[in-house]
Design a protein around this motif. Sequence first.
Motif, PDB file in Angstrom:
ATOM      1  N   ARG A  17       0.828  -1.212   0.000  1.00 55.84           N
ATOM      2  CA  ARG A  17       0.000   0.000   0.000  1.00 55.84           C
ATOM      3  C   ARG A  17       0.862   1.261   0.000  1.00 55.84           C
ATOM      4  O   ARG A  17       0.577   2.216  -0.722  1.00 55.84           O
ATOM      5  N   ASP A  18       1.924   1.273   0.791  1.00 58.26           N
ATOM      6  CA  ASP A  18       2.807   2.446   0.838  1.00 58.26           C
ATOM      7  C   ASP A  18       3.484   2.684  -0.511  1.00 58.26           C
ATOM      8  O   ASP A  18       3.649   3.835  -0.934  1.00 58.26           O
ATOM      9  N   ASP A  19       3.874   1.605  -1.188  1.00 53.61           N
ATOM     10  CA  ASP A  19       4.478   1.745  -2.507  1.00 53.61           C
ATOM     11  C   ASP A  19       3.483   2.350  -3.503  1.00 53.61           C
ATOM     12  O   ASP A  19       3.847   3.200  -4.316  1.00 53.61           O
ATOM     13  N   VAL A  20       2.243   1.907  -3.428  1.00 54.74           N
ATOM     14  CA  VAL A  20       1.200   2.437  -4.325  1.00 54.74           C
ATOM     15  C   VAL A  20       1.004   3.930  -4.089  1.00 54.74           C
ATOM     16  O   VAL A  20       0.940   4.720  -5.031  1.00 54.74           O
ATOM     17  N   ILE A  21       0.931   4.310  -2.823  1.00 57.29           N
ATOM     18  CA  ILE A  21       0.754   5.734  -2.484  1.00 57.29           C
ATOM     19  C   ILE A  21       1.930   6.549  -3.004  1.00 57.29           C
ATOM     20  O   ILE A  21       1.743   7.606  -3.624  1.00 57.29           O
ATOM     21  N   ASN A  22       3.144   6.073  -2.774  1.00 56.72           N
ATOM     22  CA  ASN A  22       4.325   6.797  -3.249  1.00 56.72           C
ATOM     23  C   ASN A  22       4.353   6.908  -4.768  1.00 56.72           C
ATOM     24  O   ASN A  22       4.708   7.955  -5.320  1.00 56.72           O
ATOM     25  N   LEU A  23       3.974   5.848  -5.462  1.00 60.17           N
ATOM     26  CA  LEU A  23       3.941   5.887  -6.923  1.00 60.17           C
ATOM     27  C   LEU A  23       2.875   6.848  -7.443  1.00 60.17           C
ATOM     28  O   LEU A  23       3.106   7.575  -8.418  1.00 60.17           O
ATOM     29  N   LEU A  24       1.718   6.862  -6.805  1.00 59.39           N
ATOM     30  CA  LEU A  24       0.660   7.803  -7.206  1.00 59.39           C
ATOM     31  C   LEU A  24       1.116   9.253  -7.040  1.00 59.39           C
ATOM     32  O   LEU A  24       0.969  10.077  -7.954  1.00 59.39           O
ATOM     33  N   LEU A  25       1.671   9.559  -5.878  1.00 64.00           N
ATOM     34  CA  LEU A  25       2.114  10.935  -5.623  1.00 64.00           C
ATOM     35  C   LEU A  25       3.277  11.325  -6.522  1.00 64.00           C
ATOM     36  O   LEU A  25       3.346  12.457  -7.016  1.00 64.00           O
ATOM     37  N   ILE A  92      -5.696  11.214  -2.309  1.00 65.58           N
ATOM     38  CA  ILE A  92      -5.876  11.608  -0.911  1.00 65.58           C
ATOM     39  C   ILE A  92      -6.984  10.762  -0.272  1.00 65.58           C
ATOM     40  O   ILE A  92      -6.849  10.297   0.868  1.00 65.58           O
ATOM     41  N   ASP A  93      -8.069  10.549  -0.999  1.00 65.70           N
ATOM     42  CA  ASP A  93      -9.136   9.677  -0.500  1.00 65.70           C
ATOM     43  C   ASP A  93      -8.608   8.273  -0.232  1.00 65.70           C
ATOM     44  O   ASP A  93      -8.955   7.640   0.764  1.00 65.70           O
ATOM     45  N   PHE A  94      -7.752   7.789  -1.129  1.00 68.42           N
ATOM     46  CA  PHE A  94      -7.174   6.464  -0.939  1.00 68.42           C
ATOM     47  C   PHE A  94      -6.276   6.425   0.295  1.00 68.42           C
ATOM     48  O   PHE A  94      -6.317   5.483   1.071  1.00 68.42           O
ATOM     49  N   ILE A  95      -5.483   7.486   0.473  1.00 69.49           N
ATOM     50  CA  ILE A  95      -4.571   7.544   1.618  1.00 69.49           C
ATOM     51  C   ILE A  95      -5.330   7.612   2.933  1.00 69.49           C
ATOM     52  O   ILE A  95      -4.984   6.915   3.888  1.00 69.49           O
TER      53      ILE A  95
END
Length: 99
Positions: A17-25, A92-95
């Motif tokens: 999940r953290d990797d996905v968030i970092n890739l999105l941002l 942001i909603d996902f985070i």
Amino acid sequence: MSQPNVPNITLQVSINRDDVINLLLASIAMEEISLAHIINAEGEKIQYAIETMPGPEATLDQLLDVNDSVQDMLAMVIKRELLLENKLKQAIDFITGSN
């Protein structure tokens, strides 16, 4: 005609999940940087046009043509910014886990 020979490749991609968030941002940030470069290039286009138009001064029609070109590009940049804003809101909603 022969058929293409595709090797049997099995990829195992493992991201959390953290990797996905970092890739999105990171993808949003990279697109914003790209748009900033486009805006800068359009400003340089105007400067170049003003400095290099033939004759003692650029004609009004020549400057208006450059202006139209810059306006068209900036309109596309604005549309892309709106899409990026939506992408950021969804990230942001996902985070935060809302929605």
